[in-house]
Design a protein around this motif. Structure first.
Motif, PDB file in Angstrom:
ATOM      1  N   PRO A  99       7.981  -0.163 -15.715  1.00  0.00           N
ATOM      2  CA  PRO A  99       8.626   0.398 -14.516  1.00  0.00           C
ATOM      3  C   PRO A  99       7.655   1.059 -13.543  1.00  0.00           C
ATOM      4  O   PRO A  99       7.930   1.139 -12.346  1.00  0.00           O
ATOM      5  CB  PRO A  99       9.598   1.432 -15.101  1.00  0.00           C
ATOM      6  CG  PRO A  99       9.887   0.929 -16.476  1.00  0.00           C
ATOM      7  CD  PRO A  99       8.599   0.330 -16.954  1.00  0.00           C
ATOM      8  N   ASP A 100       6.510   1.527 -14.052  1.00  0.00           N
ATOM      9  CA  ASP A 100       5.535   2.163 -13.175  1.00  0.00           C
ATOM     10  C   ASP A 100       4.479   1.192 -12.673  1.00  0.00           C
ATOM     11  O   ASP A 100       3.437   1.610 -12.142  1.00  0.00           O
ATOM     12  CB  ASP A 100       4.863   3.330 -13.902  1.00  0.00           C
ATOM     13  CG  ASP A 100       4.154   2.899 -15.182  1.00  0.00           C
ATOM     14  OD1 ASP A 100       4.393   1.753 -15.628  1.00  0.00           O
ATOM     15  OD2 ASP A 100       3.372   3.700 -15.736  1.00  0.00           O
ATOM     16  N   ALA A 101       4.715  -0.105 -12.820  1.00  0.00           N
ATOM     17  CA  ALA A 101       3.754  -1.099 -12.327  1.00  0.00           C
ATOM     18  C   ALA A 101       3.481  -0.875 -10.843  1.00  0.00           C
ATOM     19  O   ALA A 101       4.405  -0.728 -10.046  1.00  0.00           O
ATOM     20  CB  ALA A 101       4.299  -2.517 -12.551  1.00  0.00           C
ATOM     21  N   ASN A 102       2.212  -0.847 -10.500  1.00  0.00           N
ATOM     22  CA  ASN A 102       1.822  -0.574  -9.116  1.00  0.00           C
ATOM     23  C   ASN A 102       1.814  -1.888  -8.335  1.00  0.00           C
ATOM     24  O   ASN A 102       0.782  -2.531  -8.186  1.00  0.00           O
ATOM     25  CB  ASN A 102       0.447   0.096  -9.078  1.00  0.00           C
ATOM     26  CG  ASN A 102       0.118   0.667  -7.718  1.00  0.00           C
ATOM     27  OD1 ASN A 102       0.628   0.203  -6.694  1.00  0.00           O
ATOM     28  ND2 ASN A 102      -0.722   1.681  -7.686  1.00  0.00           N
ATOM     29  N   VAL A 103       2.981  -2.269  -7.820  1.00  0.00           N
ATOM     30  CA  VAL A 103       3.081  -3.546  -7.121  1.00  0.00           C
ATOM     31  C   VAL A 103       2.348  -3.507  -5.780  1.00  0.00           C
ATOM     32  O   VAL A 103       1.894  -4.538  -5.285  1.00  0.00           O
ATOM     33  CB  VAL A 103       4.555  -3.968  -6.923  1.00  0.00           C
ATOM     34  CG1 VAL A 103       5.211  -4.238  -8.260  1.00  0.00           C
ATOM     35  CG2 VAL A 103       5.338  -2.929  -6.161  1.00  0.00           C
ATOM     36  N   GLN A 104       2.225  -2.326  -5.204  1.00  0.00           N
ATOM     37  CA  GLN A 104       1.468  -2.223  -3.951  1.00  0.00           C
ATOM     38  C   GLN A 104      -0.004  -2.530  -4.205  1.00  0.00           C
ATOM     39  O   GLN A 104      -0.647  -3.240  -3.422  1.00  0.00           O
ATOM     40  CB  GLN A 104       1.609  -0.836  -3.331  1.00  0.00           C
ATOM     41  CG  GLN A 104       0.861  -0.709  -2.000  1.00  0.00           C
ATOM     42  CD  GLN A 104       1.137   0.582  -1.270  1.00  0.00           C
ATOM     43  OE1 GLN A 104       1.833   1.452  -1.790  1.00  0.00           O
ATOM     44  NE2 GLN A 104       0.595   0.720  -0.083  1.00  0.00           N
ATOM     45  N   LEU A 105      -0.531  -2.022  -5.308  1.00  0.00           N
ATOM     46  CA  LEU A 105      -1.914  -2.308  -5.660  1.00  0.00           C
ATOM     47  C   LEU A 105      -2.102  -3.802  -5.905  1.00  0.00           C
ATOM     48  O   LEU A 105      -3.125  -4.383  -5.509  1.00  0.00           O
ATOM     49  CB  LEU A 105      -2.319  -1.509  -6.900  1.00  0.00           C
ATOM     50  CG  LEU A 105      -3.778  -1.661  -7.356  1.00  0.00           C
ATOM     51  CD1 LEU A 105      -4.726  -1.142  -6.277  1.00  0.00           C
ATOM     52  CD2 LEU A 105      -4.004  -0.907  -8.667  1.00  0.00           C
ATOM     53  N   CYS A 106      -1.132  -4.431  -6.557  1.00  0.00           N
ATOM     54  CA  CYS A 106      -1.187  -5.883  -6.787  1.00  0.00           C
ATOM     55  C   CYS A 106      -1.257  -6.628  -5.459  1.00  0.00           C
ATOM     56  O   CYS A 106      -2.074  -7.548  -5.287  1.00  0.00           O
ATOM     57  CB  CYS A 106       0.033  -6.353  -7.574  1.00  0.00           C
ATOM     58  SG  CYS A 106       0.099  -5.805  -9.271  1.00  0.00           S
ATOM     59  N   ALA A 107      -0.384  -6.258  -4.520  1.00  0.00           N
ATOM     60  CA  ALA A 107      -0.363  -6.922  -3.219  1.00  0.00           C
ATOM     61  C   ALA A 107      -1.686  -6.728  -2.492  1.00  0.00           C
ATOM     62  O   ALA A 107      -2.210  -7.665  -1.862  1.00  0.00           O
ATOM     63  CB  ALA A 107       0.794  -6.379  -2.383  1.00  0.00           C
ATOM     64  N   GLU A 108      -2.253  -5.526  -2.592  1.00  0.00           N
ATOM     65  CA  GLU A 108      -3.529  -5.257  -1.927  1.00  0.00           C
ATOM     66  C   GLU A 108      -4.645  -6.087  -2.541  1.00  0.00           C
ATOM     67  O   GLU A 108      -5.511  -6.608  -1.817  1.00  0.00           O
ATOM     68  CB  GLU A 108      -3.860  -3.765  -2.021  1.00  0.00           C
ATOM     69  CG  GLU A 108      -2.950  -2.889  -1.170  1.00  0.00           C
ATOM     70  CD  GLU A 108      -3.176  -1.408  -1.414  1.00  0.00           C
ATOM     71  OE1 GLU A 108      -3.975  -1.065  -2.318  1.00  0.00           O
ATOM     72  OE2 GLU A 108      -2.543  -0.597  -0.715  1.00  0.00           O
ATOM     73  N   LEU A 109      -4.642  -6.234  -3.860  1.00  0.00           N
ATOM     74  CA  LEU A 109      -5.676  -7.034  -4.520  1.00  0.00           C
ATOM     75  C   LEU A 109      -5.531  -8.510  -4.142  1.00  0.00           C
ATOM     76  O   LEU A 109      -6.532  -9.196  -3.878  1.00  0.00           O
ATOM     77  CB  LEU A 109      -5.600  -6.861  -6.034  1.00  0.00           C
ATOM     78  CG  LEU A 109      -6.651  -7.628  -6.849  1.00  0.00           C
ATOM     79  CD1 LEU A 109      -8.056  -7.369  -6.335  1.00  0.00           C
ATOM     80  CD2 LEU A 109      -6.548  -7.262  -8.324  1.00  0.00           C
ATOM     81  N   LEU A 110      -4.301  -9.001  -4.086  1.00  0.00           N
ATOM     82  CA  LEU A 110      -4.077 -10.382  -3.657  1.00  0.00           C
ATOM     83  C   LEU A 110      -4.551 -10.576  -2.218  1.00  0.00           C
ATOM     84  O   LEU A 110      -5.148 -11.607  -1.881  1.00  0.00           O
ATOM     85  CB  LEU A 110      -2.597 -10.741  -3.793  1.00  0.00           C
ATOM     86  CG  LEU A 110      -2.067 -10.868  -5.225  1.00  0.00           C
ATOM     87  CD1 LEU A 110      -0.545 -10.880  -5.227  1.00  0.00           C
ATOM     88  CD2 LEU A 110      -2.612 -12.124  -5.896  1.00  0.00           C
ATOM     89  N   ASP A 111      -4.297  -9.569  -1.377  1.00  0.00           N
ATOM     90  CA  ASP A 111      -4.792  -9.619   0.010  1.00  0.00           C
ATOM     91  C   ASP A 111      -6.316  -9.697   0.032  1.00  0.00           C
ATOM     92  O   ASP A 111      -6.897 -10.457   0.813  1.00  0.00           O
ATOM     93  CB  ASP A 111      -4.345  -8.376   0.785  1.00  0.00           C
ATOM     94  CG  ASP A 111      -2.855  -8.362   1.082  1.00  0.00           C
ATOM     95  OD1 ASP A 111      -2.213  -9.430   0.986  1.00  0.00           O
ATOM     96  OD2 ASP A 111      -2.339  -7.282   1.415  1.00  0.00           O
ATOM     97  N   GLN A 112      -6.963  -8.907  -0.808  1.00  0.00           N
ATOM     98  CA  GLN A 112      -8.428  -8.888  -0.846  1.00  0.00           C
ATOM     99  C   GLN A 112      -8.993 -10.228  -1.313  1.00  0.00           C
ATOM    100  O   GLN A 112      -9.984 -10.728  -0.766  1.00  0.00           O
ATOM    101  CB  GLN A 112      -8.910  -7.758  -1.755  1.00  0.00           C
ATOM    102  CG  GLN A 112      -8.634  -6.365  -1.227  1.00  0.00           C
ATOM    103  CD  GLN A 112      -8.855  -5.293  -2.278  1.00  0.00           C
ATOM    104  OE1 GLN A 112      -9.472  -5.540  -3.333  1.00  0.00           O
ATOM    105  NE2 GLN A 112      -8.344  -4.096  -2.018  1.00  0.00           N
ATOM    106  N   LEU A 113      -8.361 -10.806  -2.326  1.00  0.00           N
ATOM    107  CA  LEU A 113      -8.820 -12.108  -2.831  1.00  0.00           C
ATOM    108  C   LEU A 113      -8.645 -13.184  -1.766  1.00  0.00           C
ATOM    109  O   LEU A 113      -9.507 -14.062  -1.605  1.00  0.00           O
ATOM    110  CB  LEU A 113      -8.054 -12.477  -4.101  1.00  0.00           C
ATOM    111  CG  LEU A 113      -8.325 -11.574  -5.318  1.00  0.00           C
ATOM    112  CD1 LEU A 113      -7.332 -11.865  -6.434  1.00  0.00           C
ATOM    113  CD2 LEU A 113      -9.755 -11.774  -5.810  1.00  0.00           C
ATOM    114  N   ALA A 114      -7.528 -13.109  -1.044  1.00  0.00           N
ATOM    115  CA  ALA A 114      -7.314 -14.070   0.038  1.00  0.00           C
ATOM    116  C   ALA A 114      -8.320 -13.871   1.168  1.00  0.00           C
ATOM    117  O   ALA A 114      -8.862 -14.843   1.712  1.00  0.00           O
ATOM    118  CB  ALA A 114      -5.885 -13.932   0.578  1.00  0.00           C
TER     119      ALA A 114
END
Length: 280
Positions: A99-114
């Protein structure tokens, strides 16, 4: 301190403020939603299940901060909505277990990889050539790889954990690949095969497939057909194409039923079996 919002605030104004990251605005909105109680809950849950991915993300953030959030109910609501954005569903699935998964951090990392992939691309390039660049970024620079040693570890199925641990099973690695590719505007699709999962490009000739579990190896349609024929449970038809988001997410849940059962976590296995029933 943040100035209190006037009451009532029109819905349109709340929507406009929802993605404002200024701390003062966030505090004011949290204060407002807290005082509005159940009306805020309905408003935020509606946005969280909506089509606008940005608004949905921020609505879920407020729900979490206000402790309004019920990840399992949210994912069930997502399934029943029949409006299945693959990335939204994958992130909601992460929160069912964490439940505490940091989905914003995931999105930011995906943005960085892209963004890193974009920096290495030069036009004109074919989609296949751009996939080679993504392969370099994901598998050589970032170090993503298939978890051969502990394939049935349930953590291999959650995108947030795959990004954090840099390893996973075919379907989760394929999702990461797709989410990066879609940020780059590449028309790639998820492709579920018997016992395996890859990414396919059907808009360029010749059609090709990428195997993220094998660090981005390319396959031809003939090679994929041959692999299907050799599988113990080969389908009657060798036709294969894009797998709908609903089926991708259901397959993730089916994997988790098996992997949690193998790990002797009967409760978690039953929970994901319940979600498979929701899909079915």
């Amino acid at each position: 301190m943040s100035a209190p919002l006037p009451r009532p605030v029109p819905r349109e104004a709340l929507v406009d403020l929802l993605d404002d990251l200024q701390p003062s605005v966030r505090r004011a909105l949290l204060n407002y939603f807290q005082q509005e109680g159940s009306e805020s809950l309905v408003f935020l849950k509606e946005l969280a299940a909506g089509n606008n991915r940005v608004l949905a993300f921020h609505a879920r953030w407020f729900l979490e901060e206000l402790q309004f959030s019920d990840p399992l109910s949210e994912f069930k609501g997502f399934i029943r909505s029949m409006n299945h954005d693959l990335e939204t569903g994958a992130m909601l699935l992460c929160r069912v277990r964490h439940p505490d998964a940091n989905v914003q951090l995931c999105a930011e990392l995906l943005d960085q990889l892209a963004q890193r992939s974009r920096e290495l691309m030069t036009e004109p390039m074919t989609i296949r050539e751009k996939c080679r660049v993504i392969n370099r970024v994901l598998f050589h620079e970032h170090g993503l790889h298939g978890n051969q040693e502990h394939y049935s570890d349930p953590l291999n199925s959650f995108v947030d954990q795959v990004l954090l641990r840099r390893k996973g099973i075919p379907i989760a690695l394929s999702l990461v690949y797709l989410f990066v590719a879609r940020r780059l505007g590449l028309p790639l699709e998820p492709v579920g095969l018997p016992g395996h999962f890859v990414v396919g490009c059907f808009s360029e000739e010749p059609i090709f497939f990428v195997d993220p579990f094998e660090r981005g190896i390319f396959y031809t349609p003939e090679e994929v057909s041959s692999a299907i024929r050799s599988h113990p449970i080969a389908p009657k038809s060798l036709a294969f194409g894009p797998t709908p988001a609903r089926e991708v997410l259901c397959r993730c849940c089916r994997n988790l039923v098996l992997h949690y059962a193998a790990a002797n976590h009967a409760d978690m296995s039953r929970l994901f079996a319940e979600l498979v029933e929701e899909f079915d």
